[in-house]
Design an enzyme around this catalytic site. Sequence first.
Site, PDB file in Angstrom:
ATOM      1  N   ASP A 185      90.568  18.628  47.709  1.00 44.99           N
ATOM      2  CA  ASP A 185      89.628  18.196  48.737  1.00 44.99           C
ATOM      3  C   ASP A 185      89.487  19.322  49.756  1.00 44.99           C
ATOM      4  O   ASP A 185      90.333  20.198  49.869  1.00 44.99           O
ATOM      5  CB  ASP A 185      90.041  16.873  49.383  1.00 44.99           C
ATOM      6  CG  ASP A 185      91.432  16.887  49.983  1.00 44.99           C
ATOM      7  OD1 ASP A 185      92.006  17.976  50.099  1.00 44.99           O
ATOM      8  OD2 ASP A 185      91.937  15.813  50.338  1.00 44.99           O
ATOM      9  N   GLY A 199      89.342  19.564  53.048  1.00 42.63           N
ATOM     10  CA  GLY A 199      89.974  19.587  54.355  1.00 42.63           C
ATOM     11  C   GLY A 199      89.220  18.820  55.415  1.00 42.63           C
ATOM     12  O   GLY A 199      89.703  18.660  56.538  1.00 42.63           O
ATOM     13  N   PHE A 243      88.561  15.603  55.746  1.00 40.62           N
ATOM     14  CA  PHE A 243      89.235  14.387  56.208  1.00 40.62           C
ATOM     15  C   PHE A 243      90.426  14.718  57.098  1.00 40.62           C
ATOM     16  O   PHE A 243      90.673  14.044  58.101  1.00 40.62           O
ATOM     17  CB  PHE A 243      89.693  13.535  55.024  1.00 40.62           C
ATOM     18  CG  PHE A 243      90.395  12.269  55.439  1.00 40.62           C
ATOM     19  CD1 PHE A 243      89.662  11.166  55.854  1.00 40.62           C
ATOM     20  CD2 PHE A 243      91.778  12.183  55.434  1.00 40.62           C
ATOM     21  CE1 PHE A 243      90.303   9.994  56.256  1.00 40.62           C
ATOM     22  CE2 PHE A 243      92.426  11.017  55.834  1.00 40.62           C
ATOM     23  CZ  PHE A 243      91.678   9.927  56.246  1.00 40.62           C
ATOM     24  N   ASP A 253      82.791  18.608  54.515  1.00 36.18           N
ATOM     25  CA  ASP A 253      81.968  17.601  55.187  1.00 36.18           C
ATOM     26  C   ASP A 253      82.696  17.077  56.409  1.00 36.18           C
ATOM     27  O   ASP A 253      83.860  17.389  56.638  1.00 36.18           O
ATOM     28  CB  ASP A 253      81.640  16.439  54.238  1.00 36.18           C
ATOM     29  CG  ASP A 253      82.881  15.619  53.876  1.00 36.18           C
ATOM     30  OD1 ASP A 253      83.991  16.196  53.857  1.00 36.18           O
ATOM     31  OD2 ASP A 253      82.745  14.412  53.610  1.00 36.18           O
ATOM     32  N   GLN A 304      78.169  10.313  52.738  1.00 33.62           N
ATOM     33  CA  GLN A 304      78.636   9.772  54.012  1.00 33.62           C
ATOM     34  C   GLN A 304      77.579   8.802  54.553  1.00 33.62           C
ATOM     35  O   GLN A 304      76.678   8.415  53.833  1.00 33.62           O
ATOM     36  CB  GLN A 304      78.931  10.908  54.999  1.00 33.62           C
ATOM     37  CG  GLN A 304      80.131  11.777  54.631  1.00 33.62           C
ATOM     38  CD  GLN A 304      81.466  11.063  54.770  1.00 33.62           C
ATOM     39  OE1 GLN A 304      81.560   9.930  55.255  1.00 33.62           O
ATOM     40  NE2 GLN A 304      82.540  11.726  54.338  1.00 33.62           N
ATOM     41  N   GLY A 362      84.419   8.483  53.521  1.00 32.44           N
ATOM     42  CA  GLY A 362      84.279   7.652  54.712  1.00 32.44           C
ATOM     43  C   GLY A 362      84.579   6.186  54.505  1.00 32.44           C
ATOM     44  O   GLY A 362      84.208   5.352  55.332  1.00 32.44           O
ATOM     45  N   ASP A 390      91.698   8.535  44.078  1.00 40.62           N
ATOM     46  CA  ASP A 390      92.960   9.144  44.507  1.00 40.62           C
ATOM     47  C   ASP A 390      93.475   8.370  45.704  1.00 40.62           C
ATOM     48  O   ASP A 390      92.693   7.779  46.449  1.00 40.62           O
ATOM     49  CB  ASP A 390      92.770  10.616  44.899  1.00 40.62           C
ATOM     50  CG  ASP A 390      92.256  10.750  46.332  1.00 40.62           C
ATOM     51  OD1 ASP A 390      93.076  10.997  47.240  1.00 40.62           O
ATOM     52  OD2 ASP A 390      91.034  10.601  46.558  1.00 40.62           O
ATOM     53  N   CYS A 444     112.128   1.533  34.878  1.00 37.21           N
ATOM     54  CA  CYS A 444     112.256   0.159  34.376  1.00 37.21           C
ATOM     55  C   CYS A 444     113.053   0.085  33.078  1.00 37.21           C
ATOM     56  O   CYS A 444     113.681  -0.936  32.791  1.00 37.21           O
ATOM     57  CB  CYS A 444     110.870  -0.452  34.187  1.00 37.21           C
ATOM     58  SG  CYS A 444     110.013  -0.781  35.750  1.00 37.21           S
TER      59      CYS A 444
END
Length: 374
Positions: A89, A91, A93, A143, A185, A212, A262, A305
């Site tokens: 990604d 950056g 966010f 963005d 967005q 977003g 993700d 498990c």
Amino acid sequence: MKFELTTTDGDARRGQLTFSRGTVQTPAFMPVGTYGTVKGMLPRDIVDSGAEIILGNTFHLMLRPGTEVVKAHGDLHDFIQWQGPILTDSGGFQVFSLGDMRKISEEGVKFRSPIDGSEVFLDPEKAMQVQRDLGSDIVMIFDECTPYPATVHEARVSMELSLRWAKRSKDAHGDNPSALFGIVQGGMHESLRSESLKGLTEIGFDGYAIGGLSVGEPKEDMLRILNHLKTEMPADKPRYLMGVGKPEDLVEGVCRGIDMFDCVMPTRNARNGHLFTQAGVVKIRNAKHRHDTGPLDPTCDCYTCQNFSRAYLHHLDKCGEILGAQLNTIHNLRHYQTVMSELRAAIGKGELAQYVSHFYARQGKERPAIATQS
């Protein structure tokens, strides 16, 4: 990157992403390796979980260790010893999450490094260069993540800036052979989401992400936006819902045509003793597990498990042992991959509706009414 759509069931899609480094079956969940590591997991553990692609973070890797260190090893794949595909990604966010520590302008974002307080500038051109240096297989545009809540005016200003940055990202990406994804967005406003998507498709990208969401909004708003976009997203391109979510969010996203997800939830929750099972969430630190000699999830084939009891996991958690977080993470990531595998199989058989009913029923839940609205 090549995307092939093989089967549909209602709005849900089954397909395949092909890269020079491998193939990814969709819908897919991507474990998050923010700093170049999926916390608590060796690369072979990630492979064993069933994951075929992981996520890295441009913002954090740019600040530490820096691209020069990564490039000295070849690229990010060589640095972290993961030879499958990697999505990074941009950056945006992380910059958004800095709050008052950052200043946004038309040119880009100026902020103080959370590591040493030094001034850093990040813009679309630099974000593309960093991701090129990392050798990402899927590059995300730079963005601005629209804050929540946001008025129509605030969301429009943010969305239009992101569109201008999307064009700059595309231009800066240039001859990079890696795939480049645009990010839709527009906040919680359907008309702005449509406008954002239209602008992105006019620029042209290899895939389209929905950003977003999962930023504090009610579940109803997230599903409303997904319902609105599902018929507008290009059918021949992969669709990526960023930062989502719980297993039921993956199920509902797949029902609305999402191909990629993700989220830090399976790894973060594992470290906090919240474990996902076929029957629902198990809080392993609760006292009732102290004498439980049974496996965490008898239906699960993960290393945890197959070898350890709930009592042992409870003991490790109470002692704060690193192994506890490791074993919990191995299980949670395997559980997420199992859900994705079940979804792919159900779509392939045309039995998604039956699977969704079974998914909720085995947890003793009913599907939320809002989830059945289209």
